[in-house]
Design a protein around this motif. Structure first.
Motif, PDB file in Angstrom:
ATOM      1  N   PHE A 147     -15.065  -1.124 -10.604  1.00  0.00           N
ATOM      2  CA  PHE A 147     -15.056  -2.168 -11.623  1.00  0.00           C
ATOM      3  C   PHE A 147     -15.711  -1.726 -12.928  1.00  0.00           C
ATOM      4  O   PHE A 147     -15.625  -2.432 -13.926  1.00  0.00           O
ATOM      5  N   ALA A 148     -16.399  -0.587 -12.904  1.00  0.00           N
ATOM      6  CA  ALA A 148     -17.218  -0.168 -14.041  1.00  0.00           C
ATOM      7  C   ALA A 148     -16.376   0.464 -15.148  1.00  0.00           C
ATOM      8  O   ALA A 148     -15.257   0.919 -14.918  1.00  0.00           O
ATOM      9  N   PRO A 149     -16.918   0.504 -16.378  1.00  0.00           N
ATOM     10  CA  PRO A 149     -16.226   1.198 -17.473  1.00  0.00           C
ATOM     11  C   PRO A 149     -16.057   2.672 -17.147  1.00  0.00           C
ATOM     12  O   PRO A 149     -16.935   3.280 -16.526  1.00  0.00           O
ATOM     13  N   PRO A 150     -14.954   3.284 -17.542  1.00  0.00           N
ATOM     14  CA  PRO A 150     -14.742   4.698 -17.248  1.00  0.00           C
ATOM     15  C   PRO A 150     -15.661   5.593 -18.069  1.00  0.00           C
ATOM     16  O   PRO A 150     -15.836   5.393 -19.263  1.00  0.00           O
ATOM     17  N   VAL A 151     -16.256   6.570 -17.391  1.00  0.00           N
ATOM     18  CA  VAL A 151     -17.109   7.542 -18.061  1.00  0.00           C
ATOM     19  C   VAL A 151     -16.670   8.942 -17.635  1.00  0.00           C
ATOM     20  O   VAL A 151     -16.090   9.115 -16.562  1.00  0.00           O
ATOM     21  N   GLY A 170     -23.535  -0.609  -5.827  1.00  0.00           N
ATOM     22  CA  GLY A 170     -23.786   0.050  -7.102  1.00  0.00           C
ATOM     23  C   GLY A 170     -24.742   1.211  -6.874  1.00  0.00           C
ATOM     24  O   GLY A 170     -24.667   1.917  -5.876  1.00  0.00           O
ATOM     25  N   PHE A 171     -25.677   1.414  -7.812  1.00  0.00           N
ATOM     26  CA  PHE A 171     -26.641   2.489  -7.667  1.00  0.00           C
ATOM     27  C   PHE A 171     -27.554   2.202  -6.469  1.00  0.00           C
ATOM     28  O   PHE A 171     -28.193   1.153  -6.408  1.00  0.00           O
ATOM     29  N   THR A 172     -27.570   3.134  -5.518  1.00  0.00           N
ATOM     30  CA  THR A 172     -28.285   2.942  -4.265  1.00  0.00           C
ATOM     31  C   THR A 172     -29.209   4.128  -4.031  1.00  0.00           C
ATOM     32  O   THR A 172     -28.823   5.283  -4.247  1.00  0.00           O
ATOM     33  N   LEU A 226     -16.466  -6.939  -0.846  1.00  0.00           N
ATOM     34  CA  LEU A 226     -17.835  -7.380  -1.108  1.00  0.00           C
ATOM     35  C   LEU A 226     -18.455  -6.469  -2.151  1.00  0.00           C
ATOM     36  O   LEU A 226     -18.521  -5.258  -1.951  1.00  0.00           O
ATOM     37  N   VAL A 227     -18.891  -7.039  -3.254  1.00  0.00           N
ATOM     38  CA  VAL A 227     -19.708  -6.308  -4.219  1.00  0.00           C
ATOM     39  C   VAL A 227     -21.159  -6.566  -3.837  1.00  0.00           C
ATOM     40  O   VAL A 227     -21.604  -7.714  -3.792  1.00  0.00           O
ATOM     41  N   ASN A 228     -21.900  -5.512  -3.553  1.00  0.00           N
ATOM     42  CA  ASN A 228     -23.249  -5.664  -3.014  1.00  0.00           C
ATOM     43  C   ASN A 228     -24.256  -6.017  -4.089  1.00  0.00           C
ATOM     44  O   ASN A 228     -24.343  -5.340  -5.116  1.00  0.00           O
ATOM     45  N   GLY A 229     -25.035  -7.067  -3.851  1.00  0.00           N
ATOM     46  CA  GLY A 229     -26.129  -7.429  -4.738  1.00  0.00           C
ATOM     47  C   GLY A 229     -25.717  -8.396  -5.829  1.00  0.00           C
ATOM     48  O   GLY A 229     -24.637  -8.286  -6.417  1.00  0.00           O
ATOM     49  N   THR A 230     -26.611  -9.337  -6.116  1.00  0.00           N
ATOM     50  CA  THR A 230     -26.332 -10.369  -7.118  1.00  0.00           C
ATOM     51  C   THR A 230     -26.087  -9.778  -8.495  1.00  0.00           C
ATOM     52  O   THR A 230     -25.161 -10.174  -9.213  1.00  0.00           O
ATOM     53  N   VAL A 231     -26.902  -8.808  -8.903  1.00  0.00           N
ATOM     54  CA  VAL A 231     -26.748  -8.187 -10.227  1.00  0.00           C
ATOM     55  C   VAL A 231     -25.396  -7.501 -10.333  1.00  0.00           C
ATOM     56  O   VAL A 231     -24.683  -7.637 -11.338  1.00  0.00           O
ATOM     57  N   ALA A 249     -19.755  -7.091 -12.201  1.00  0.00           N
ATOM     58  CA  ALA A 249     -18.331  -6.900 -11.914  1.00  0.00           C
ATOM     59  C   ALA A 249     -17.511  -8.063 -12.444  1.00  0.00           C
ATOM     60  O   ALA A 249     -16.414  -7.885 -12.993  1.00  0.00           O
ATOM     61  N   LEU A 250     -18.041  -9.279 -12.305  1.00  0.00           N
ATOM     62  CA  LEU A 250     -17.335 -10.458 -12.803  1.00  0.00           C
ATOM     63  C   LEU A 250     -17.254 -10.439 -14.327  1.00  0.00           C
ATOM     64  O   LEU A 250     -16.203 -10.740 -14.916  1.00  0.00           O
TER      65      LEU A 250
END
Length: 278
Positions: A150-154, A191-193, A237-242, A247-248
């Motif tokens: 879902f993230a911007p492409p880098v 995300g970052f884990t 499932l997107v993990n974590g509220t943040v 993603a939304l």
């Protein structure tokens, strides 16, 4: 009399189980009574984890080292499981890694192996293990994807988001195909884990600049995913509220805003610097 745990009498196969999220999934499942089959390349790490889990949870643990970059590995792994008289009730396709180098400068063999581990072996293990789950009318599949979908492409790790997008869409369609037949499929997107992932990929110089509030612990990610698939939630499932909020938000932001965010991302800045330096 102690309450029966949900996983008692069931066995879970966890790939990439030697560290990080894979080890966290193994512990989360053992806590729920699952027997375990652990696979990864590093046999000594698997044996150490197996010993810990047997001691702490009393679980039956089978160690079957394998390198899923080998196209023959999924078939060999399933044959070894069957030879030991085991069946798989839950499959956790966790094995994966990133290649931080710019795509054009990376040997194709490295990119090919990444696809084998994170696309082909994921699909093949599902294909080989799903029929028995359906016959028993009981089973769970967790495919570990990523917030990168879902993230911007880098720049850098160019194939990573693509293969994780496959894992998400594959999980969605597979979930639709088996709906109502006793098998639940989930693509979980952390995300970052805090794992060895970024260190192994040589990305710590860039990730060290990412604020602490953007990071999750591996055990939290695994617990959330296991609870979700056992409850029949999904298929994504997107993990974590943040991360869910991010993603939304990205789903509705205009393209020019997303591109601007990508330009400012620490990983993008590092990749551009590396490209100039080399």
């Amino acid at each position: 009399m102690a309450a029966r745990r949900v996983g008692e009498g069931c066995t879970a196969l966890v790939t990439g189980a030697s560290a990080g999220l894979g080890a966290a999934f193994a512990r989360s499942l053992a806590k729920r009574g699952f027997g375990l089959i652990l696979t990864a390349r590093r046999a000594e790490r698997l044996e150490a984890l197996a010993g810990e889990i047997r001691r702490d949870f009393g679980s039956a643990v089978t160690v079957l080292p394998a390198d899923l970059a080998d196209p023959e590995a999924p078939a060999i792994l399933v044959a070894a499981i069957e030879a030991q008289g085991l069946s798989v009730d839950m499959l956790v396709n966790n094995a994966g890694y990133g290649i931080p180098e710019i795509f054009e400068r990376t040997d194709w063999a490295a990119q090919r192996d990444l696809i084998q581990v994170m696309v082909t072996s994921v699909a093949e293990l599902c294909h080989r293990l799903l029929p028995a789950m359906l016959a028993r009318k009981r089973g769970w599949i967790v495919n570990v994807a990523s917030l990168a979908v879902f993230a911007p492409p880098v720049p850098g790790s160019t194939l990573y988001a693509g293969v994780k997008a496959f894992d998400v869409r594959f999980s969605e369609f597979l979930a639709a195909e088996v709906a109502g037949r006793g098998v639940h499929v989930l693509a979980t997107c952390p995300g970052f884990t805090r794992t060895e992932f970024h260190q192994a990929a040589g990305m710590t110089q860039a990730t060290d600049t990412i604020p602490g509030w953007q990071w999750q612990q591996a055990d939290v990610v695994a617990e959330e995913a296991v609870a979700a698939v056992l409850a029949g939630r999904g298929p994504v499932l997107v993990n974590g509220t943040v991360n869910r909020a991010g993603a939304l938000l990205l789903k509705y932001l205009p393209g020019f805003v997303i591109r601007a965010l990508a330009e400012r991302h620490p990983l993008a800045k590092r990749a551009r610097f590396d490209a100039v330096e080399k």
